[in-house]
Design an enzyme around this catalytic site. Structure first.
Site, PDB file in Angstrom:
ATOM      1  N   GLY A  36      -7.950  -7.264   9.072  1.00 54.72           N
ATOM      2  CA  GLY A  36      -7.812  -7.238   7.609  1.00 54.72           C
ATOM      3  C   GLY A  36      -9.135  -7.607   6.948  1.00 54.72           C
ATOM      4  O   GLY A  36      -9.630  -6.909   6.049  1.00 54.72           O
ATOM      5  N   HIS A  37      -9.735  -8.711   7.413  1.00 55.03           N
ATOM      6  CA  HIS A  37     -11.033  -9.116   6.882  1.00 55.03           C
ATOM      7  C   HIS A  37     -12.088  -8.041   7.152  1.00 55.03           C
ATOM      8  O   HIS A  37     -12.902  -7.707   6.295  1.00 55.03           O
ATOM      9  CB  HIS A  37     -11.510 -10.412   7.551  1.00 55.03           C
ATOM     10  N   LYS A 150      -2.662  -7.833   0.682  1.00 61.61           N
ATOM     11  CA  LYS A 150      -1.814  -8.792   1.408  1.00 61.61           C
ATOM     12  C   LYS A 150      -1.510 -10.015   0.534  1.00 61.61           C
ATOM     13  O   LYS A 150      -0.405 -10.541   0.548  1.00 61.61           O
ATOM     14  CB  LYS A 150      -2.549  -9.181   2.688  1.00 61.61           C
ATOM     15  N   VAL A 177      -3.720  -4.606   6.173  1.00 65.70           N
ATOM     16  CA  VAL A 177      -3.854  -4.143   7.558  1.00 65.70           C
ATOM     17  C   VAL A 177      -2.788  -4.865   8.395  1.00 65.70           C
ATOM     18  O   VAL A 177      -2.605  -6.084   8.247  1.00 65.70           O
ATOM     19  CB  VAL A 177      -5.266  -4.431   8.101  1.00 65.70           C
ATOM     20  N   SER A 187      -4.676 -14.979   9.333  1.00 67.94           N
ATOM     21  CA  SER A 187      -5.332 -15.986  10.172  1.00 67.94           C
ATOM     22  C   SER A 187      -4.303 -16.953  10.751  1.00 67.94           C
ATOM     23  O   SER A 187      -4.534 -17.568  11.785  1.00 67.94           O
ATOM     24  CB  SER A 187      -6.354 -16.771   9.350  1.00 67.94           C
TER      25      SER A 187
HETATM   26  P1  AMP Z   1      -8.379 -15.287   3.678  1.00 65.68           P
HETATM   27  O1  AMP Z   1      -9.462 -15.515   4.665  1.00 65.68           O
HETATM   28  O2  AMP Z   1      -6.997 -15.381   4.234  1.00 65.68           O
HETATM   29  O3  AMP Z   1      -8.567 -16.081   2.406  1.00 65.68           O
HETATM   30  O4  AMP Z   1      -8.509 -13.761   3.242  1.00 65.68           O
HETATM   31  C1  AMP Z   1      -9.711 -13.260   2.750  1.00 65.68           C
HETATM   32  C2  AMP Z   1      -9.448 -11.908   2.133  1.00 65.68           C
HETATM   33  O5  AMP Z   1      -8.905 -11.039   3.120  1.00 65.68           O
HETATM   34  C3  AMP Z   1      -8.427 -11.976   0.987  1.00 65.68           C
HETATM   35  O6  AMP Z   1      -8.836 -11.111  -0.060  1.00 65.68           O
HETATM   36  C4  AMP Z   1      -7.171 -11.490   1.639  1.00 65.68           C
HETATM   37  O7  AMP Z   1      -6.264 -10.886   0.742  1.00 65.68           O
HETATM   38  C5  AMP Z   1      -7.717 -10.475   2.621  1.00 65.68           C
HETATM   39  N1  AMP Z   1      -6.762 -10.240   3.710  1.00 65.68           N
HETATM   40  C6  AMP Z   1      -6.126 -11.181   4.451  1.00 65.68           C
HETATM   41  N2  AMP Z   1      -5.279 -10.594   5.328  1.00 65.68           N
HETATM   42  C7  AMP Z   1      -5.377  -9.251   5.117  1.00 65.68           C
HETATM   43  C8  AMP Z   1      -4.754  -8.108   5.696  1.00 65.68           C
HETATM   44  N3  AMP Z   1      -3.858  -8.215   6.674  1.00 65.68           N
HETATM   45  N4  AMP Z   1      -5.100  -6.887   5.233  1.00 65.68           N
HETATM   46  C9  AMP Z   1      -6.010  -6.757   4.234  1.00 65.68           C
HETATM   47  N5  AMP Z   1      -6.638  -7.805   3.646  1.00 65.68           N
HETATM   48  C10 AMP Z   1      -6.334  -9.026   4.079  1.00 65.68           C
END
Ligand code: AMP
Length: 286
Positions: A36-37, A150, A177, A187
């Site tokens: 996703g990231h 997400k 994703v 995560s």
């Molecule tokens: P985080 O590290 O969880 O704060 O996420 C960082 C970025 O990645 C945020 O904009 C989330 O929405 C995005 N993100 C997290 N999981 C996914 C995923 N499965 N698919 C797409 N984007 C994601």
């Protein structure tokens, strides 16, 4: 790719590109990277110009101290993945860079921060998100920033923040994703007990059951959500919330007539997972 830890280093690393008139893109993250990231980083690098990935586990947005403590961290692996995804700069500041002693400001986006995650995690959560994103936008001054669908409520809140405070940033929201079995990548997935990892894809199956009901002509939210609740019950999941809400205000809809957000959150032991889909009724013929 270069790794920088201070705002001074960050600004000097960006200055050259900005001087040449190259666009600057930003992907804010809390690390523990998954596909996703990586999808956001690839999108950022496709913009051309300079792409910055920030990696900061923001204490201000954790309402639960044990969640913050358990949050997975592996900076060396993250740096490899960011570099492979085309990032030019990985900005991984210590807490003291972001919140120096005496830090006392905060940014609050009212309205959209109140329901769903706001209701469960408290106002501090989205205040922490809005404050850190404002700070990252000021540090990096990106032309474009990438977020994931997400975290639909977070994405909406950031769009509102940028609009309300006239921030000169284009916000791009990228698709969720998923793992092969439909579970949205997160995560936190690595923290799931094996049995919970097996049950967790029911969240997405419940969302798609609602999607099918709506596409099949069900307009009443309770009836559409009931199709998903059956899936959850079979998997032994009692959600924290499971709602059909307006994509604009996040208020519950009385009828599903246009594009509607179906959002869900559930706990699996100590791990909270969220997911969502956008649904729309079938076009009327004739
Ligand atoms: P985080 O590290 O969880 O704060 O996420 C960082 C970025 O990645 C945020 O904009 C989330 O929405 C995005 N993100 C997290 N999981 C996914 C995923 N499965 N698919 C797409 N984007 C994601």
């Amino acid at each position: 790719m270069i790794l920088v830890r201070t705002i001074v280093e960050l600004r000097s690393a960006i200055a050259g590109a900005r001087g040449r008139g190259s666009p600057v893109s930003l992907v804010p993250t809390m690390g523990a990277f998954h596909e996703g990231h990586v999808s956001l980083m690839r999108r950022a690098s496709e913009e051309g110009g300079l792409s910055v990935v920030s990696l900061f586990v923001n204490p201000a947005q954790f309402n639960d101290p044990s969640d913050l403590e358990r949050y997975p961290r592996d900076e060396a692996r993250d740096a490899r993945l960011a570099e492979d995804a085309g990032a030019d700069i990985l900005f991984a500041p210590p807490v003291s860079q972001v919140y120096p002693p005496g830090f006392s400001s905060s940014v609050e986006v009212r309205g959209v921060s109140a329901p769903l995650e706001g209701a469960v995690r408290g106002v501090e959560h989205f205040r922490g998100v809005a404050t850190v994103v404002t700070k990252l936008f000021n540090m990096v001054q990106p032309d474009v920033a990438f977020f994931g669908q997400k975290d639909a409520q977070q994405a909406l809140l950031i769009r509102r923040l940028v609009r309300d405070l006239d921030m000169p940033v284009r916000v791009e929201v990228c698709p969720t994703v998923r793992e092969g079995d439909g579970l949205a990548m997160s995560s936190r997935n690595v923290l799931l007990a094996p049995g919970d990892r097996e049950r967790a894809p029911a969240l997405y199956r419940a969302l798609t059951a609602v999607e099918r009901a709506v596409a099949g002509g069900v307009h009443h939210p309770d009836e559409a959500l009931a199709a998903g609740t059956r899936v959850l019950t079979e998997a032994g999941i009692v959600p924290e919330y499971f709602a059909a809400v307006s994509t604009d205000t996040l208020a519950p809809v009385r009828r599903i007539t246009g594009e509607t957000l179906i959002a869900i959150a559930a706990r699996f032991g100590a791990v909270r997972l969220i997911d969502n889909v956008l649904v729309r009724p079938a076009e009327r013929r004739g």
